[in-house]
Design a protein around this motif. Structure first.
Motif, PDB file in Angstrom:
ATOM      1  N   LEU A  44       0.841  -1.209   0.000  1.00  0.00           N
ATOM      2  CA  LEU A  44       0.000   0.000   0.000  1.00  0.00           C
ATOM      3  C   LEU A  44       0.873   1.256   0.000  1.00  0.00           C
ATOM      4  O   LEU A  44       0.576   2.229  -0.704  1.00  0.00           O
ATOM      5  CB  LEU A  44      -0.948  -0.026   1.208  1.00  0.00           C
ATOM      6  N   ASP A  45       1.984   1.227   0.763  1.00  0.00           N
ATOM      7  CA  ASP A  45       2.912   2.367   0.751  1.00  0.00           C
ATOM      8  C   ASP A  45       3.462   2.577  -0.665  1.00  0.00           C
ATOM      9  O   ASP A  45       3.617   3.708  -1.116  1.00  0.00           O
ATOM     10  CB  ASP A  45       4.084   2.119   1.719  1.00  0.00           C
ATOM     11  N   HIS A  46       3.762   1.466  -1.325  1.00  0.00           N
ATOM     12  CA  HIS A  46       4.341   1.564  -2.661  1.00  0.00           C
ATOM     13  C   HIS A  46       3.363   2.204  -3.660  1.00  0.00           C
ATOM     14  O   HIS A  46       3.734   3.130  -4.399  1.00  0.00           O
ATOM     15  CB  HIS A  46       4.769   0.170  -3.145  1.00  0.00           C
ATOM     16  N   VAL A  47       2.111   1.745  -3.675  1.00  0.00           N
ATOM     17  CA  VAL A  47       1.166   2.351  -4.628  1.00  0.00           C
ATOM     18  C   VAL A  47       0.871   3.794  -4.233  1.00  0.00           C
ATOM     19  O   VAL A  47       0.637   4.659  -5.097  1.00  0.00           O
ATOM     20  CB  VAL A  47      -0.144   1.521  -4.803  1.00  0.00           C
ATOM     21  N   HIS A  48       0.920   4.089  -2.936  1.00  0.00           N
ATOM     22  CA  HIS A  48       0.749   5.466  -2.456  1.00  0.00           C
ATOM     23  C   HIS A  48       1.907   6.335  -2.965  1.00  0.00           C
ATOM     24  O   HIS A  48       1.692   7.447  -3.479  1.00  0.00           O
ATOM     25  CB  HIS A  48       0.688   5.469  -0.931  1.00  0.00           C
ATOM     26  N   ASP A  49       3.122   5.833  -2.859  1.00  0.00           N
ATOM     27  CA  ASP A  49       4.301   6.544  -3.388  1.00  0.00           C
ATOM     28  C   ASP A  49       4.167   6.797  -4.890  1.00  0.00           C
ATOM     29  O   ASP A  49       4.670   7.797  -5.403  1.00  0.00           O
ATOM     30  CB  ASP A  49       5.588   5.720  -3.173  1.00  0.00           C
ATOM     31  N   ARG A  50       3.522   5.833  -5.582  1.00  0.00           N
ATOM     32  CA  ARG A  50       3.371   5.971  -7.034  1.00  0.00           C
ATOM     33  C   ARG A  50       2.144   6.827  -7.389  1.00  0.00           C
ATOM     34  O   ARG A  50       1.760   6.886  -8.553  1.00  0.00           O
ATOM     35  CB  ARG A  50       3.237   4.593  -7.703  1.00  0.00           C
ATOM     36  N   GLY A  51       1.514   7.428  -6.364  1.00  0.00           N
ATOM     37  CA  GLY A  51       0.459   8.402  -6.646  1.00  0.00           C
ATOM     38  C   GLY A  51      -0.964   7.958  -6.348  1.00  0.00           C
ATOM     39  O   GLY A  51      -1.895   8.759  -6.462  1.00  0.00           O
ATOM     40  N   ALA A  52      -1.153   6.692  -5.965  1.00  0.00           N
ATOM     41  CA  ALA A  52      -2.522   6.213  -5.716  1.00  0.00           C
ATOM     42  C   ALA A  52      -3.090   6.868  -4.461  1.00  0.00           C
ATOM     43  O   ALA A  52      -2.403   6.989  -3.443  1.00  0.00           O
ATOM     44  CB  ALA A  52      -2.532   4.700  -5.574  1.00  0.00           C
ATOM     45  N   ARG A  53      -4.339   7.302  -4.561  1.00  0.00           N
ATOM     46  CA  ARG A  53      -5.002   7.921  -3.408  1.00  0.00           C
ATOM     47  C   ARG A  53      -6.316   7.226  -3.062  1.00  0.00           C
ATOM     48  O   ARG A  53      -6.979   7.591  -2.105  1.00  0.00           O
ATOM     49  CB  ARG A  53      -5.267   9.408  -3.705  1.00  0.00           C
ATOM     50  N   ARG A  54      -6.690   6.256  -3.890  1.00  0.00           N
ATOM     51  CA  ARG A  54      -7.962   5.542  -3.637  1.00  0.00           C
ATOM     52  C   ARG A  54      -7.724   4.072  -3.914  1.00  0.00           C
ATOM     53  O   ARG A  54      -8.203   3.514  -4.907  1.00  0.00           O
ATOM     54  CB  ARG A  54      -9.033   6.130  -4.562  1.00  0.00           C
ATOM     55  N   PRO A  94      -9.292   5.693   3.140  1.00  0.00           N
ATOM     56  CA  PRO A  94      -9.917   4.378   3.353  1.00  0.00           C
ATOM     57  C   PRO A  94      -9.669   3.446   2.158  1.00  0.00           C
ATOM     58  O   PRO A  94      -9.745   3.875   1.008  1.00  0.00           O
ATOM     59  CB  PRO A  94     -11.406   4.701   3.475  1.00  0.00           C
ATOM     60  N   VAL A  95      -9.370   2.196   2.466  1.00  0.00           N
ATOM     61  CA  VAL A  95      -9.122   1.197   1.427  1.00  0.00           C
ATOM     62  C   VAL A  95     -10.435   0.468   1.136  1.00  0.00           C
ATOM     63  O   VAL A  95     -11.015  -0.155   2.025  1.00  0.00           O
ATOM     64  CB  VAL A  95      -8.042   0.190   1.879  1.00  0.00           C
ATOM     65  N   ALA A  96     -10.928   0.574  -0.099  1.00  0.00           N
ATOM     66  CA  ALA A  96     -12.146  -0.149  -0.479  1.00  0.00           C
ATOM     67  C   ALA A  96     -11.840  -1.639  -0.462  1.00  0.00           C
ATOM     68  O   ALA A  96     -10.832  -2.076  -1.016  1.00  0.00           O
ATOM     69  CB  ALA A  96     -12.603   0.285  -1.867  1.00  0.00           C
ATOM     70  N   ARG A  97     -12.708  -2.437   0.197  1.00  0.00           N
ATOM     71  CA  ARG A  97     -12.445  -3.882   0.261  1.00  0.00           C
ATOM     72  C   ARG A  97     -13.561  -4.671  -0.390  1.00  0.00           C
ATOM     73  O   ARG A  97     -14.731  -4.358  -0.239  1.00  0.00           O
ATOM     74  CB  ARG A  97     -12.289  -4.310   1.720  1.00  0.00           C
ATOM     75  N   HIS A  98     -13.180  -5.693  -1.121  1.00  0.00           N
ATOM     76  CA  HIS A  98     -14.144  -6.548  -1.817  1.00  0.00           C
ATOM     77  C   HIS A  98     -13.746  -7.989  -1.524  1.00  0.00           C
ATOM     78  O   HIS A  98     -12.588  -8.358  -1.696  1.00  0.00           O
ATOM     79  CB  HIS A  98     -14.078  -6.250  -3.318  1.00  0.00           C
ATOM     80  N   THR A  99     -14.689  -8.794  -1.059  1.00  0.00           N
ATOM     81  CA  THR A  99     -14.374 -10.175  -0.688  1.00  0.00           C
ATOM     82  C   THR A  99     -14.431 -11.092  -1.910  1.00  0.00           C
ATOM     83  O   THR A  99     -15.398 -11.071  -2.673  1.00  0.00           O
ATOM     84  CB  THR A  99     -15.346 -10.679   0.385  1.00  0.00           C
ATOM     85  N   VAL A 100     -13.375 -11.871  -2.098  1.00  0.00           N
ATOM     86  CA  VAL A 100     -13.340 -12.900  -3.149  1.00  0.00           C
ATOM     87  C   VAL A 100     -13.021 -14.225  -2.464  1.00  0.00           C
ATOM     88  O   VAL A 100     -12.733 -14.257  -1.258  1.00  0.00           O
ATOM     89  CB  VAL A 100     -12.279 -12.568  -4.230  1.00  0.00           C
ATOM     90  N   SER A 101     -13.040 -15.322  -3.221  1.00  0.00           N
ATOM     91  CA  SER A 101     -12.762 -16.607  -2.579  1.00  0.00           C
ATOM     92  C   SER A 101     -11.263 -16.788  -2.331  1.00  0.00           C
ATOM     93  O   SER A 101     -10.438 -16.087  -2.911  1.00  0.00           O
ATOM     94  CB  SER A 101     -13.337 -17.759  -3.400  1.00  0.00           C
ATOM     95  N   PHE A 102     -10.921 -17.734  -1.443  1.00  0.00           N
ATOM     96  CA  PHE A 102      -9.530 -17.955  -1.026  1.00  0.00           C
ATOM     97  C   PHE A 102      -8.648 -18.240  -2.238  1.00  0.00           C
ATOM     98  O   PHE A 102      -7.522 -17.779  -2.311  1.00  0.00           O
ATOM     99  CB  PHE A 102      -9.473 -19.134  -0.046  1.00  0.00           C
ATOM    100  N   ALA A 103      -9.156 -19.021  -3.181  1.00  0.00           N
ATOM    101  CA  ALA A 103      -8.377 -19.342  -4.384  1.00  0.00           C
ATOM    102  C   ALA A 103      -9.102 -18.789  -5.594  1.00  0.00           C
ATOM    103  O   ALA A 103      -9.367 -19.480  -6.563  1.00  0.00           O
ATOM    104  CB  ALA A 103      -8.189 -20.851  -4.506  1.00  0.00           C
TER     105      ALA A 103
END
Lengths: 333, 333
Positions: free
Chosen positions: A169-179, A209-218
């Motif tokens: 998350l720090d890495h994508v934030h460093d690359r400019g991501a804000r959402r 806030p990090v949007a979260r979406h549930t997917v299956s384990f595999a």
């Protein structure tokens, strides 16, 4: 071949060591220096010495094997195959076989008479086979902790999943991501539970806030594709998608492209698990590499240390990880 | 639990059968009807009967395990993971454990004292571990025949690779392809050798030579992408690419798209092996499904039949396949 006439004493005399050293070396007991062990094994092989395995096991009260339980979903994930063969290679060094246990559980006889110990990898609370394995009466090492009730003695090898997701998350934030958004399984495993908590904490700490979406384990790539399409439809401002399940992240790329987004430029894509799918996709996907073959080795090592009494049964060891940044977040190609 | 006090006789009396039937049922000897075997096992489990495995093995001169050797490249291919777990499930029904052998070969003790028999899957002539496995002194069943010199007794489960590739080529021909190409490994395995011969025969029979390009046995999607780009650059008239290695075909799609071709319309794409990669790609890729879990089951079944003397050691059985046609050749999406 006159294999039946070669005795333990023959091997000891030819190797210039005692009978008990031969026995220890062939059984991989750990009391013999590696060079001596290799020498004895070479001599035994050259002479064609064939111990009566069943008799030897009866005497030493050891089966000479360890069990390996993988998640039921493992059949689709090269992560677990790599882990399994890492475990096999390390077990071989200890003179132990690795018995692949049926993922669905159930067994044709008491486990304790067939294996000296077991590895239970990524145990999920929903996996009905796990409680019986933990209660089989042999030492168990889990890969990641089990969140359900578990009897001691159980050792564990754990990864710092909070640190690795924070780094992503720090890495994508460093690359400019804000959402940023996270595709992750429900929290029935220690790994997934850590991902959810970490995403929540990171979002609070950064007021993003990090949007979260549930997917299956595999989750398959197809499932990740559908989940990403749904996420981006609900919130077009999402500018980074971190996909947890092994092998699913290429689906995020496909959904992004279908919506006219350019992965690595106006949508950053990363995976919580590195593998063939992330390395081979186009663009290649930034991911956390847990080096699964090494992970398998470390799990066997801990189990052997517990079996040999070199460490206590409640030992927890950490396994490292590295962040592999690639075009999907760097924007290069 | 008063497991230690439960004897074989207790189980026999509770189950209403003889002691030898209990013994046969628990050891999966095949002399007991499935219903009786299940009944005895249920009773034994209910009473908490725990045979002394090592002692039992000594008496029956059996290790209770079979070895499984997979190609060294198996760690990246879910095909072999499915096959392995199919074998584990079937072995469990026979009361046998499956020991995962180190792909690189080498061993910590004589195999014959550790396993009753072995499965050697897709043996390549370049695999240095294979000759020792075939000569270990226990019955071996190979998945596909071994092209190198092999001692008897060896059974085999084979697929009709000529028929399945012919079906693939006939299918793309029916869909209009007149200049098909094949990406296949060098002929160091029975599977790859059959692919090359079949492509040549099909090309001669139809007066439509099949362009062939050699890739590695476990080529990645990236490798297939580069091979396809090279093929299409050398011969832009190629209108169908059949990709042999498991998991590599999505690379063919990427190369085609990068060159402005539309997979399923002006370039048909198919794979010789079905799996997550072909089912999950976009478009989904036409492929031959060998049902690897069933294949693993059938290999165990043959090995058990040989071990029990129910069939001769040189038995060869055929395993079926189905052609799964999808958007990559049908042009739908």
């Amino acid at each position: 071949m006159n294999a039946r006439t070669v005795t333990l004493l023959d091997v000891a005399q030819a190797a210039g060591v005692s009978k008990s050293t031969v026995s220890d070396a062939l059984q991989g007991s750990g009391r013999v220096a590696p060079a001596t062990r290799d020498h004895v094994r070479e001599v035994a092989a050259r002479l064609g010495y064939r111990p009566n395995s069943a008799a030897r096991r009866l005497r030493s009260a050891r089966t000479g094997a360890i069990g390996l339980h993988l998640p039921q979903t493992a059949t689709r994930l090269d992560y677990y195959m790599k882990l399994a063969f890492g475990a096999v290679a390390r077990a071989q060094e200890e003179g132990l076989d690795v018995v692949l246990l049926a993922p669905a559980g159930g067994t044709h006889g008491p486990l304790a008479s067939r294996v000296d110990g077991m590895l239970v990898i990524d145990p999920e609370t929903g996996d009905a086979a796990v409680p019986a394995l933990l209660d089989a009466g042999v030492p168990v090492v889990t890969g990641e902790r089990y969140l359900g009730p578990a009897p001691d003695p159980v050792g564990a090898v754990v990864c710092d999943n909070a640190a690795s997701l924070t780094a992503l998350l720090d890495h994508v934030h460093d690359r400019g991501a804000r959402r940023p958004a996270l595709l992750a399984p429900a929290d029935t495993s220690a790994w997934a539970a850590a991902l959810h908590t970490t995403a929540e904490n990171w979002g609070r700490d950064h007021a993003l806030p990090v949007a979260r979406h549930t997917v299956s384990f595999a989750a398959t790539a197809r499932e990740a594709e559908e989940a990403t399409a749904a996420l981006l439809a609900a919130d077009p401002d999402i500018d980074a998608v971190v996909c947890a399940p092994d092998g699913a992240a290429p689906g995020v790329l496909r959904a992004a492209t279908a919506l006219g987004r350019t992965p690595g430029r106006d949508l950053l894509v990363a995976s919580c698990v590195d593998g063939a799918a992330t390395r081979g996709s186009s663009p290649a996907i930034t991911a956390v590499d847990f080096r699964p073959a090494d992970y398998g080795r470390v799990c066997v090592e801990l189990l052997c240390d517990i079996l040999a009494g070199r460490t206590g049964p409640e030992t927890v060891r950490r396994h490292g990880w590295t962040l592999e940044t690639r075009a999907s977040t760097l924007g290069t190609d």
